[in-house]
Design an enzyme around this catalytic site. Structure first.
Site, PDB file in Angstrom:
ATOM      1  N   CYS A  94      56.817  24.523  18.044  1.00 48.40           N
ATOM      2  CA  CYS A  94      56.157  25.552  18.847  1.00 48.40           C
ATOM      3  C   CYS A  94      54.638  25.405  18.905  1.00 48.40           C
ATOM      4  O   CYS A  94      53.954  26.256  19.473  1.00 48.40           O
ATOM      5  CB  CYS A  94      56.544  26.930  18.333  1.00 48.40           C
ATOM      6  SG  CYS A  94      58.320  27.239  18.459  1.00 48.40           S
ATOM      7  N   GLU A 102      55.262  42.466  10.321  1.00 45.47           N
ATOM      8  CA  GLU A 102      54.937  41.596  11.459  1.00 45.47           C
ATOM      9  C   GLU A 102      54.720  42.428  12.731  1.00 45.47           C
ATOM     10  O   GLU A 102      53.817  42.171  13.512  1.00 45.47           O
ATOM     11  CB  GLU A 102      56.073  40.587  11.707  1.00 45.47           C
ATOM     12  CG  GLU A 102      56.161  39.471  10.693  1.00 45.47           C
ATOM     13  CD  GLU A 102      55.101  38.385  10.904  1.00 45.47           C
ATOM     14  OE1 GLU A 102      54.317  38.477  11.867  1.00 45.47           O
ATOM     15  OE2 GLU A 102      55.047  37.453  10.080  1.00 45.47           O
ATOM     16  N   TYR A 110      71.870  37.639  28.584  1.00 43.04           N
ATOM     17  CA  TYR A 110      72.524  36.747  29.553  1.00 43.04           C
ATOM     18  C   TYR A 110      73.657  37.467  30.268  1.00 43.04           C
ATOM     19  O   TYR A 110      74.244  36.925  31.195  1.00 43.04           O
ATOM     20  CB  TYR A 110      73.016  35.482  28.836  1.00 43.04           C
ATOM     21  CG  TYR A 110      71.869  34.741  28.182  1.00 43.04           C
ATOM     22  CD1 TYR A 110      71.053  33.908  28.937  1.00 43.04           C
ATOM     23  CD2 TYR A 110      71.565  34.926  26.834  1.00 43.04           C
ATOM     24  CE1 TYR A 110      69.970  33.258  28.358  1.00 43.04           C
ATOM     25  CE2 TYR A 110      70.484  34.283  26.247  1.00 43.04           C
ATOM     26  CZ  TYR A 110      69.692  33.453  27.011  1.00 43.04           C
ATOM     27  OH  TYR A 110      68.616  32.829  26.428  1.00 43.04           O
ATOM     28  N   LYS A 139      64.393  39.886  17.642  1.00 42.30           N
ATOM     29  CA  LYS A 139      65.226  38.783  18.131  1.00 42.30           C
ATOM     30  C   LYS A 139      65.780  38.011  16.949  1.00 42.30           C
ATOM     31  O   LYS A 139      65.003  37.664  16.065  1.00 42.30           O
ATOM     32  CB  LYS A 139      64.356  37.865  18.997  1.00 42.30           C
ATOM     33  CG  LYS A 139      65.083  36.654  19.549  1.00 42.30           C
ATOM     34  CD  LYS A 139      64.133  35.741  20.294  1.00 42.30           C
ATOM     35  CE  LYS A 139      64.927  34.556  20.831  1.00 42.30           C
ATOM     36  NZ  LYS A 139      64.090  33.537  21.433  1.00 42.30           N
ATOM     37  N   LYS A 186      60.805  37.794  14.949  1.00 46.31           N
ATOM     38  CA  LYS A 186      61.693  36.734  15.431  1.00 46.31           C
ATOM     39  C   LYS A 186      62.158  35.914  14.237  1.00 46.31           C
ATOM     40  O   LYS A 186      61.355  35.353  13.509  1.00 46.31           O
ATOM     41  CB  LYS A 186      60.940  35.844  16.421  1.00 46.31           C
ATOM     42  CG  LYS A 186      61.780  34.708  16.974  1.00 46.31           C
ATOM     43  CD  LYS A 186      60.991  33.900  17.981  1.00 46.31           C
ATOM     44  CE  LYS A 186      61.802  32.737  18.507  1.00 46.31           C
ATOM     45  NZ  LYS A 186      61.048  31.944  19.477  1.00 46.31           N
ATOM     46  N   CYS A 244      57.260  25.068  22.583  1.00 48.11           N
ATOM     47  CA  CYS A 244      58.338  24.179  22.137  1.00 48.11           C
ATOM     48  C   CYS A 244      59.057  23.475  23.280  1.00 48.11           C
ATOM     49  O   CYS A 244      59.628  22.406  23.088  1.00 48.11           O
ATOM     50  CB  CYS A 244      59.325  24.936  21.256  1.00 48.11           C
ATOM     51  SG  CYS A 244      59.799  26.542  21.878  1.00 48.11           S
ATOM     52  N   ARG A 277      62.255  25.388  12.131  1.00 54.03           N
ATOM     53  CA  ARG A 277      61.208  26.374  12.434  1.00 54.03           C
ATOM     54  C   ARG A 277      61.047  27.413  11.325  1.00 54.03           C
ATOM     55  O   ARG A 277      60.434  28.452  11.522  1.00 54.03           O
ATOM     56  CB  ARG A 277      61.516  27.059  13.769  1.00 54.03           C
ATOM     57  CG  ARG A 277      61.579  26.064  14.910  1.00 54.03           C
ATOM     58  CD  ARG A 277      61.366  26.720  16.265  1.00 54.03           C
ATOM     59  NE  ARG A 277      61.279  25.697  17.297  1.00 54.03           N
ATOM     60  CZ  ARG A 277      62.197  25.495  18.243  1.00 54.03           C
ATOM     61  NH1 ARG A 277      63.243  26.261  18.315  1.00 54.03           N
ATOM     62  NH2 ARG A 277      62.033  24.526  19.118  1.00 54.03           N
ATOM     63  N   ARG A 302      68.913  25.988  22.827  1.00 57.94           N
ATOM     64  CA  ARG A 302      68.154  24.734  22.709  1.00 57.94           C
ATOM     65  C   ARG A 302      68.686  23.678  23.658  1.00 57.94           C
ATOM     66  O   ARG A 302      67.947  22.810  24.088  1.00 57.94           O
ATOM     67  CB  ARG A 302      68.132  24.284  21.262  1.00 57.94           C
ATOM     68  CG  ARG A 302      67.290  25.287  20.481  1.00 57.94           C
ATOM     69  CD  ARG A 302      67.056  24.937  19.048  1.00 57.94           C
ATOM     70  NE  ARG A 302      66.275  26.030  18.467  1.00 57.94           N
ATOM     71  CZ  ARG A 302      66.195  26.303  17.176  1.00 57.94           C
ATOM     72  NH1 ARG A 302      66.825  25.531  16.315  1.00 57.94           N
ATOM     73  NH2 ARG A 302      65.472  27.311  16.755  1.00 57.94           N
ATOM     74  N   CYS A 325      55.171  29.985  24.939  1.00 55.49           N
ATOM     75  CA  CYS A 325      55.351  29.162  23.739  1.00 55.49           C
ATOM     76  C   CYS A 325      55.189  27.695  24.127  1.00 55.49           C
ATOM     77  O   CYS A 325      55.038  27.375  25.302  1.00 55.49           O
ATOM     78  CB  CYS A 325      56.697  29.391  23.071  1.00 55.49           C
ATOM     79  SG  CYS A 325      56.664  28.788  21.355  1.00 55.49           S
TER      80      CYS A 325
HETATM   81 ZN   LIG Z   1      58.728  28.048  20.586  1.00 50.47          ZN
END
Ligand SMILES: [Zn+2]
Length: 317
Positions: A120, A227, A307, A242, A189, A112, A211, A199, A110
């Site tokens: 992005c 999608e 994580y 996601k 997403k 971003c 976004r 972020r 990506c």
């Molecule tokens: Zn992005």
């Protein structure tokens, strides 16, 4: 059937395995740097040397893979750092691949993290809404994915949600001898508030607008299936939903509908909520972690980006 632990173990329907986990890692410039991310305790921005050490530990725990996000030295309007063969992610891939065996290196594709405005893709001058120019952005994405593959990435994972990106990346990979490199597409997403802590981690908050003009509306389930279908038609090998926990219904739906490997990304906000509650003594950390991961696997995700990869793998070990 629930009376004893051995009985419960025997009839359990969903089992977790560290091999299905993917740990997101943030690579930054410099040497010997390991900076904890405030909103994501126990997660760090790490320089390449530290990332290599981390990856050796991750592989040792039997974790399936890592996914790399880059913090470049400089950002610009054209996201040049994203597709530079000597960019931060490209150098990190080479270093990891030289030192660590048996660990899949996945790259987030990506722009971003590399654009000065934090969007992005390419934004026409004067557009304060943050509407990305889809077709210019496709060229950046294809170049980025190719540079990752050249550096040794095992899987490339486009996360931008532009139309036609999987096809553009597939063409670029195939034309350059990377027919065997799979594409894991962030197919569904959502424009989610749960990305907040990330972020800070990736230093990628949009400087204006948001976004919502390219990520999905959290209210839309049918559109998510559409999608995914489009990304598969374009040549995606694996698909992702996601975030994970607020979208378990869509993971389950996608599992029923599509016969390709399905990933779910338990995002930063999902992680941070559990850790914060546990630190306040409001939840049991280990049980909350394992229950959240089990729910994602039970919904149908075969791969889980989380994580919690390391603490969960240790517990399962
Ligand atoms: Zn992005």
């Amino acid at each position: 059937m629930r009376a004893t632990a051995p009985l419960r173990d025997m009839v359990r329907e969903t089992r977790l395995d560290p091999a299905q986990f993917v740990l997101p890692l943030f690579v930054c410039p410099g040497e010997g740097i390991k900076r904890e991310i405030g909103a994501m305790p126990d997660n760090y921005q790490m320089s390449i040397d530290e990332i290599v050490k981390e990856c050796a530990e991750v592989a040792g725990l039997g974790i399936g893979g890592i996914i790399l996000f880059g913090l470049p030295e400089t950002k610009d309007e054209l996201a040049s750092g994203a597709y530079d063969d000597h960019g931060i992610v490209q150098r990190a891939i080479r270093a990891i691949k030289a030192e660590v065996a048996n660990l899949l290196v996945i790259t987030d594709v990506c722009n971003c993290e590399y654009t000065s405005h934090g969007h992005c893709g390419f934004i026409k001058t004067g557009d304060v809404e943050g509407r990305v120019d889809n077709d210019v952005t496709l060229q950046w994405l294809a170049k980025s994915a190719l540079s990752h593959a050249r550096a040794g990435a095992d899987i490339v994972a486009p996360s931008d949600m532009m139309d036609g990106r999987v096809w553009a990346i597939r063409q670029a990979l195939d034309a350059n001898g990377f027919e065997m490199t799979p594409i894991l597409s962030y197919a569904a997403k959502f424009a989610s508030v749960f990305y907040g802590p990330f972020r800070e981690a990736a230093d990628s908050a949009p400087q204006f607008g948001d976004r919502r003009s390219y990520q999905m509306d959290p209210a839309n389930a049918r559109e998510a299936m559409r999608e995914i279908e489009l990304d598969l038609e374009e040549g995606a090998d694996m698909i992702m939903v996601k975030p994970a926990m607020p979208y378990l219904d869509l993971i389950a739906k996608a599992r029923e509908r599509f016969d390709v490997p399905l990933a779910a990304y338990q995002v930063s906000g999902e992680y941070s909520m559990i850790v914060a509650a546990a630190r306040n003594g409001w939840l049991d950390y280990e049980r909350a972690m394992m229950e959240s991961l089990t729910s994602i696997a039970r919904a149908g995700a075969g791969m889980i980006l989380t994580y919690f990869s390391k603490p969960a793998a240790r517990l399962l070990g």
